[in-house]
Design a protein around this motif. Structure first.
Motif, mmCIF file in Angstrom:
data_model
loop_
_atom_site.group_PDB
_atom_site.id
_atom_site.type_symbol
_atom_site.label_atom_id
_atom_site.label_comp_id
_atom_site.label_asym_id
_atom_site.label_seq_id
_atom_site.Cartn_x
_atom_site.Cartn_y
_atom_site.Cartn_z
ATOM 1 N N GLY A 35 25.546 9.585 21.676
ATOM 2 C CA GLY A 35 25.130 8.504 21.971
ATOM 3 C C GLY A 35 25.931 7.520 21.777
ATOM 4 N N LEU A 36 25.713 6.737 20.442
ATOM 5 C CA LEU A 36 26.474 5.666 19.900
ATOM 6 C C LEU A 36 27.709 5.978 19.975
ATOM 7 C CD1 LEU A 36 23.579 3.983 18.219
ATOM 8 C CD2 LEU A 36 24.784 3.421 20.285
ATOM 9 N N ALA A 37 28.044 7.098 19.282
ATOM 10 C CA ALA A 37 29.263 7.403 18.561
ATOM 11 C C ALA A 37 30.286 8.024 20.049
ATOM 12 C CB ALA A 37 29.247 8.944 18.044
ATOM 13 N N THR A 38 29.773 8.070 21.165
ATOM 14 C CA THR A 38 30.165 8.225 22.011
ATOM 15 C C THR A 38 30.948 6.761 22.521
ATOM 16 O OG1 THR A 38 29.534 10.319 22.807
ATOM 17 C CG2 THR A 38 30.347 9.060 24.648
ATOM 18 N N VAL A 39 30.161 6.265 22.639
ATOM 19 C CA VAL A 39 30.095 4.725 23.149
ATOM 20 C C VAL A 39 31.123 3.683 21.889
ATOM 21 C CG1 VAL A 39 29.498 2.527 23.584
ATOM 22 C CG2 VAL A 39 27.991 4.457 24.118
ATOM 23 N N TYR A 40 30.697 4.415 21.074
ATOM 24 C CA TYR A 40 32.365 3.474 19.789
ATOM 25 C C TYR A 40 33.239 3.907 20.350
ATOM 26 C CZ TYR A 40 33.527 1.800 15.216
ATOM 27 O OH TYR A 40 34.234 1.436 14.866
ATOM 28 N N GLY A 41 33.393 5.807 20.491
ATOM 29 C CA GLY A 41 34.833 6.507 20.671
ATOM 30 C C GLY A 41 35.747 6.010 22.147
ATOM 31 N N ILE A 42 34.327 5.406 23.031
ATOM 32 C CA ILE A 42 35.339 5.474 24.321
ATOM 33 C C ILE A 42 35.880 3.686 24.233
ATOM 34 C CG2 ILE A 42 34.555 4.292 26.262
ATOM 35 C CD1 ILE A 42 33.242 6.713 27.012
ATOM 36 N N VAL A 43 34.794 2.772 23.738
ATOM 37 C CA VAL A 43 35.342 1.526 23.346
ATOM 38 C C VAL A 43 36.608 1.039 22.143
ATOM 39 C CG1 VAL A 43 34.724 -1.106 21.978
ATOM 40 C CG2 VAL A 43 33.018 0.032 23.265
ATOM 41 N N GLN A 44 36.730 2.260 21.853
ATOM 42 C CA GLN A 44 38.157 1.768 20.632
ATOM 43 C C GLN A 44 39.357 2.514 22.131
ATOM 44 O OE1 GLN A 44 37.720 3.984 16.938
ATOM 45 N NE2 GLN A 44 37.305 1.980 15.504
ATOM 46 N N GLN A 45 38.864 3.485 22.363
ATOM 47 C CA GLN A 45 40.535 3.938 23.305
ATOM 48 C C GLN A 45 40.255 2.499 24.102
ATOM 49 O OE1 GLN A 45 39.383 6.976 25.905
ATOM 50 N NE2 GLN A 45 41.057 7.819 24.762
ATOM 51 N N SER A 46 39.739 2.314 24.245
ATOM 52 C CA SER A 46 39.582 0.968 25.316
ATOM 53 C C SER A 46 40.538 0.208 24.660
ATOM 54 C CB SER A 46 38.898 0.097 25.877
ATOM 55 O OG SER A 46 37.634 1.568 26.576
ATOM 56 N N GLY A 47 41.089 -0.711 23.600
ATOM 57 C CA GLY A 47 41.263 -1.528 22.635
ATOM 58 C C GLY A 47 40.355 -3.131 22.829
ATOM 59 N N GLY A 48 38.944 -2.336 22.803
ATOM 60 C CA GLY A 48 37.632 -3.365 22.185
ATOM 61 C C GLY A 48 37.024 -3.023 21.382
ATOM 62 N N HIS A 49 36.380 -3.465 20.806
ATOM 63 C CA HIS A 49 35.420 -4.109 19.922
ATOM 64 C C HIS A 49 33.642 -3.868 19.774
ATOM 65 C CE1 HIS A 49 39.172 -5.199 17.324
ATOM 66 N NE2 HIS A 49 39.408 -5.670 18.725
#
Length: 223
Positions: A35-49
């Protein structure tokens, strides 16, 4: 955006690992750690933090920041009543993975879709498990880097006896030297960890049916 809870909170050691693929504090079979690994990957791919603050007894607080955009949001496509997120099958799949949690997740996902599943913890063990059953195996889902024997050598050994056998290679790092720019085995695809059960189910069906060309399937799990 900030999301807070009033749970038990996390120690420093746990907080340092919560975004690792397949890391979970739950018991075996109670969580996949995706769950959190997925969220973190999507946020990083979107240029977020994404930041987290937590302490035992004080709950947790997640702060999410995404870059602003002037583009208008695209309309959400209509959702069909019928979904092929987890297409079913009856074939035999050999799952080769040295991580017990990942192997269990793959086994449970595939069995829920109707497949017959054989398991092995490394390439050498997989050769023993396949034994006289190689002709009945439709697909091998294997990690790339494992102790004793990795997925590449396993594929070479199995294809010596059955050149048309299909493979899905999986790895936590797209930059693994054993993944790199080398050619994939015939009728093979690649899944980057972490991946969702739905993506695994669709990929297995597509590879068995010959609908995927050799190469990467997806860098992140689908929603």
């Amino acid at each position: 955006m900030i999301v807070r809870d009033t749970g038990t909170g996390m120690t420093d050691d746990v907080r340092a690992r919560i975004f690792e693929p397949f890391f979970t504090t739950k018991g075996v079979g109670q969580g996949t750690g995706l769950g959190l690994a997925t969220v973190y990957g999507i946020v990083q791919q979107s240029g977020g933090h994404l930041w987290v603050e937590s302490a035992p007894g004080f709950g947790s607080s997640f702060t999410l920041c995404l870059p602003a955009t002037s583009e208008a949001a695209e309309p959400r496509p209509a959702v069909s009543e019928r979904t092929d997120a987890n297409p079913r099958g009856t074939e035999t799949v050999l799952v080769v993975e040295d991580n017990d949690v990942v192997r269990a997740m793959a086994r449970e996902t595939l069995m829920a879709c109707g497949y017959q599943v054989l398991e092995a913890s490394n390439g050498q063990n997989a050769l023993q498990v396949a034994g006289d059953s190689l002709e009945s195996i439709s697909l091998v889902l294997t990690d790339v880097v494992m102790p004793v024997m990795g997925g590449r050598e396993l594929a070479t050994r199995l294809q010596a006896s059955r050149p048309t056998l299909r493979f899905i290679f999986m790895s936590g790092y797209a930059s693994d030297p054993d993944v790199g720019d080398r050619e994939f085995a015939p009728a093979a695809a690649f899944l980057q960890k972490p991946f969702s059960p739905a993506l695994l189910g669709r990929t297995v069906r597509d590879v068995i049916d010959g609908r995927l060309s050799p190469g990467p399937v997806a860098a992140l799990p689908s929603a």
